[in-house]
Scaffold this motif. Structure first.
Motif, PDB file in Angstrom:
ATOM      1  N   MET A  49     -21.885   3.509  -4.596  1.00 49.71           N
ATOM      2  CA  MET A  49     -22.494   3.583  -3.268  1.00 49.71           C
ATOM      3  C   MET A  49     -22.061   4.870  -2.561  1.00 49.71           C
ATOM      4  O   MET A  49     -20.885   5.217  -2.557  1.00 49.71           O
ATOM      5  N   LYS A  50     -23.035   5.552  -1.965  1.00 48.80           N
ATOM      6  CA  LYS A  50     -22.731   6.806  -1.290  1.00 48.80           C
ATOM      7  C   LYS A  50     -21.997   6.563   0.029  1.00 48.80           C
ATOM      8  O   LYS A  50     -22.196   5.544   0.684  1.00 48.80           O
ATOM      9  N   LYS A  51     -21.159   7.537   0.393  1.00 41.54           N
ATOM     10  CA  LYS A  51     -20.407   7.478   1.642  1.00 41.54           C
ATOM     11  C   LYS A  51     -20.676   8.747   2.448  1.00 41.54           C
ATOM     12  O   LYS A  51     -20.861   9.831   1.887  1.00 41.54           O
ATOM     13  N   TYR A  52     -20.686   8.577   3.765  1.00 44.03           N
ATOM     14  CA  TYR A  52     -21.005   9.684   4.654  1.00 44.03           C
ATOM     15  C   TYR A  52     -19.972   9.795   5.765  1.00 44.03           C
ATOM     16  O   TYR A  52     -19.537   8.779   6.316  1.00 44.03           O
ATOM     17  N   VAL A  53     -19.615  11.022   6.098  1.00 46.90           N
ATOM     18  CA  VAL A  53     -18.784  11.275   7.270  1.00 46.90           C
ATOM     19  C   VAL A  53     -19.704  11.440   8.466  1.00 46.90           C
ATOM     20  O   VAL A  53     -20.649  12.239   8.432  1.00 46.90           O
ATOM     21  N   VAL A  54     -19.454  10.671   9.520  1.00 44.44           N
ATOM     22  CA  VAL A  54     -20.266  10.738  10.738  1.00 44.44           C
ATOM     23  C   VAL A  54     -19.353  11.059  11.918  1.00 44.44           C
ATOM     24  O   VAL A  54     -18.261  10.521  12.033  1.00 44.44           O
ATOM     25  N   CYS A  55     -19.796  11.968  12.775  1.00 40.85           N
ATOM     26  CA  CYS A  55     -18.975  12.405  13.905  1.00 40.85           C
ATOM     27  C   CYS A  55     -19.806  12.484  15.176  1.00 40.85           C
ATOM     28  O   CYS A  55     -20.953  12.937  15.149  1.00 40.85           O
ATOM     29  N   ASP A  56     -19.213  12.059  16.278  1.00 40.97           N
ATOM     30  CA  ASP A  56     -19.799  12.264  17.596  1.00 40.97           C
ATOM     31  C   ASP A  56     -18.891  13.226  18.343  1.00 40.97           C
ATOM     32  O   ASP A  56     -17.755  12.871  18.694  1.00 40.97           O
ATOM     33  N   ILE A  57     -19.376  14.448  18.573  1.00 41.82           N
ATOM     34  CA  ILE A  57     -18.585  15.484  19.231  1.00 41.82           C
ATOM     35  C   ILE A  57     -18.824  15.390  20.729  1.00 41.82           C
ATOM     36  O   ILE A  57     -19.901  15.704  21.216  1.00 41.82           O
ATOM     37  N   GLY A  58     -17.818  14.961  21.469  1.00 35.55           N
ATOM     38  CA  GLY A  58     -17.931  14.831  22.912  1.00 35.55           C
ATOM     39  C   GLY A  58     -17.139  15.891  23.637  1.00 35.55           C
ATOM     40  O   GLY A  58     -16.474  16.736  23.023  1.00 35.55           O
ATOM     41  N   GLY A  59     -17.193  15.851  24.952  1.00 33.09           N
ATOM     42  CA  GLY A  59     -16.483  16.843  25.755  1.00 33.09           C
ATOM     43  C   GLY A  59     -14.981  16.739  25.671  1.00 33.09           C
ATOM     44  O   GLY A  59     -14.265  17.728  25.825  1.00 33.09           O
ATOM     45  N   SER A  60     -14.463  15.545  25.406  1.00 28.33           N
ATOM     46  CA  SER A  60     -13.017  15.359  25.358  1.00 28.33           C
ATOM     47  C   SER A  60     -12.500  14.972  23.980  1.00 28.33           C
ATOM     48  O   SER A  60     -11.349  15.256  23.644  1.00 28.33           O
ATOM     49  N   SER A  61     -13.328  14.305  23.170  1.00 30.75           N
ATOM     50  CA  SER A  61     -12.857  13.880  21.854  1.00 30.75           C
ATOM     51  C   SER A  61     -13.982  13.880  20.825  1.00 30.75           C
ATOM     52  O   SER A  61     -15.168  13.844  21.176  1.00 30.75           O
ATOM     53  N   ILE A  62     -13.574  13.953  19.563  1.00 29.02           N
ATOM     54  CA  ILE A  62     -14.487  13.759  18.441  1.00 29.02           C
ATOM     55  C   ILE A  62     -14.195  12.391  17.858  1.00 29.02           C
ATOM     56  O   ILE A  62     -13.091  12.137  17.372  1.00 29.02           O
ATOM     57  N   LYS A  63     -15.165  11.513  17.933  1.00 23.96           N
ATOM     58  CA  LYS A  63     -15.030  10.194  17.307  1.00 23.96           C
ATOM     59  C   LYS A  63     -15.703  10.271  15.943  1.00 23.96           C
ATOM     60  O   LYS A  63     -16.857  10.671  15.856  1.00 23.96           O
ATOM     61  N   TYR A  64     -14.966   9.905  14.898  1.00 23.79           N
ATOM     62  CA  TYR A  64     -15.509  10.063  13.551  1.00 23.79           C
ATOM     63  C   TYR A  64     -15.310   8.793  12.735  1.00 23.79           C
ATOM     64  O   TYR A  64     -14.543   7.898  13.112  1.00 23.79           O
ATOM     65  N   GLY A  65     -16.040   8.722  11.639  1.00 25.70           N
ATOM     66  CA  GLY A  65     -15.902   7.571  10.770  1.00 25.70           C
ATOM     67  C   GLY A  65     -16.467   7.849   9.397  1.00 25.70           C
ATOM     68  O   GLY A  65     -17.140   8.863   9.167  1.00 25.70           O
ATOM     69  N   LEU A  66     -16.189   6.939   8.465  1.00 22.66           N
ATOM     70  CA  LEU A  66     -16.756   6.978   7.125  1.00 22.66           C
ATOM     71  C   LEU A  66     -17.704   5.796   7.015  1.00 22.66           C
ATOM     72  O   LEU A  66     -17.320   4.646   7.263  1.00 22.66           O
ATOM     73  N   LEU A  67     -18.957   6.087   6.668  1.00 17.93           N
ATOM     74  CA  LEU A  67     -20.020   5.079   6.688  1.00 17.93           C
ATOM     75  C   LEU A  67     -20.602   4.939   5.284  1.00 17.93           C
ATOM     76  O   LEU A  67     -20.771   5.944   4.578  1.00 17.93           O
ATOM     77  N   ASP A  68     -20.914   3.694   4.890  1.00 14.88           N
ATOM     78  CA  ASP A  68     -21.583   3.518   3.601  1.00 14.88           C
ATOM     79  C   ASP A  68     -23.096   3.438   3.795  1.00 14.88           C
ATOM     80  O   ASP A  68     -23.598   3.511   4.915  1.00 14.88           O
ATOM     81  N   GLU A  69     -23.829   3.298   2.708  1.00 13.27           N
ATOM     82  CA  GLU A  69     -25.290   3.320   2.760  1.00 13.27           C
ATOM     83  C   GLU A  69     -25.875   2.144   3.537  1.00 13.27           C
ATOM     84  O   GLU A  69     -27.010   2.211   4.007  1.00 13.27           O
ATOM     85  N   GLU A  70     -25.114   1.080   3.675  1.00 22.92           N
ATOM     86  CA  GLU A  70     -25.587  -0.093   4.400  1.00 22.92           C
ATOM     87  C   GLU A  70     -25.099  -0.107   5.853  1.00 22.92           C
ATOM     88  O   GLU A  70     -25.120  -1.125   6.515  1.00 22.92           O
ATOM     89  N   HIS A  71     -24.636   1.065   6.316  1.00 22.94           N
ATOM     90  CA  HIS A  71     -24.239   1.273   7.701  1.00 22.94           C
ATOM     91  C   HIS A  71     -22.973   0.503   8.085  1.00 22.94           C
ATOM     92  O   HIS A  71     -22.785   0.152   9.250  1.00 22.94           O
ATOM     93  N   HIS A  72     -22.107   0.260   7.118  1.00 23.04           N
ATOM     94  CA  HIS A  72     -20.810  -0.361   7.403  1.00 23.04           C
ATOM     95  C   HIS A  72     -19.749   0.724   7.542  1.00 23.04           C
ATOM     96  O   HIS A  72     -19.671   1.630   6.699  1.00 23.04           O
ATOM     97  N   PHE A  73     -18.942   0.622   8.585  1.00 23.98           N
ATOM     98  CA  PHE A  73     -17.853   1.570   8.752  1.00 23.98           C
ATOM     99  C   PHE A  73     -16.707   1.211   7.805  1.00 23.98           C
ATOM    100  O   PHE A  73     -16.210   0.087   7.812  1.00 23.98           O
TER     101      PHE A  73
END
Length: 209
Positions: free
Chosen positions: A1-25
């Motif tokens: 199963m493929k895995k993806y790094v996802v990031c939300d770059i905000g003004g104060s912090s970067i919230k990141y995670g590793l997500l699988d193809e079924e959208h599970h963190f």
């Protein structure tokens, strides 16, 4: 199963995670947002290298952004990646497919696909953060706009008596800076608090906050 790094770059912090193809963190984390473009590239590269066998990277970030080209025309509250071939430059450090998008439009896409707007044709999405993000949804699709800024509201003038006063823009009055100003007034002191600290105080019963 493929895995993806996802990031939300905000003004104060970067919230990141590793997500699988079924959208599970599979993992989540957060770091402070860097103060320069070079440092941002380094931070994103470090997040990517923290994981193994990553198939792609997806970034949500402020600004007028062309996702197809991977180009950032503006950079919102961050201010340091205007007119930048962002994906091309970041690809020198991260050798997998990279996708970028405006944060409000990413949020709207998430709601249209999986959240509150799954069964809604037309909507308007507002994201409250360091600034204020906005996005139009029409016929169950996010509208990017000719200049990738459809629905943006941060620069709305709130005082027509003083239209050139940047402090009176909606993002400044009702984003984190406006919130902090009201908290300082309530506390009677020039405290420097982040949005997270402000909400932590409120949730812990600080009546003034």
């Amino acid at each position: 199963m493929k895995k993806y790094v996802v990031c939300d770059i905000g003004g104060s912090s970067i919230k990141y995670g590793l997500l699988d193809e079924e959208h599970h963190f599979l993992d989540k984390g957060k770091i402070d947002t860097p103060k320069s473009l070079g440092e941002l590239y380094q931070a994103l590269t470090s997040i990517y290298q923290h994981y193994e066998d990553v198939a792609g990277v997806a970034l949500s970030m402020p600004g007028a952004i062309d996702p197809e080209r991977g180009y950032t025309y503006t950079s919102g509250a961050l201010g340091y990646y205007n007119n930048t071939e962002f994906v091309k430059e970041l690809s020198a450090y991260i050798p997998v497919p990279i996708t970028i998008g405006n944060d409000a439009k990413c949020a709207a896409n998430a709601e249209v696909g999986y959240g509150a707007l799954k069964d809604v044709d037309d909507a308007y999405v507002i994201v409250l953060g360091t600034g204020i993000g906005g996005c139009l949804v029409m016929n169950h699709k996010v509208v990017p706009g000719k200049h990738f800024a459809s629905g943006e509201v941060s620069n709305l003038i709130t005082d027509y008596h003083d239209p050139k006063n940047m402090k009176e823009l909606w993002a400044m009055r009702c984003g984190i800076y406006g919130l902090l100003k009201h908290v300082q007034e309530a506390l009677g002191e020039e405290v420097e608090l982040s949005g997270i600290e402000i909400f932590d105080r409120a949730n812990n019963g600080d009546e003034k906050v």
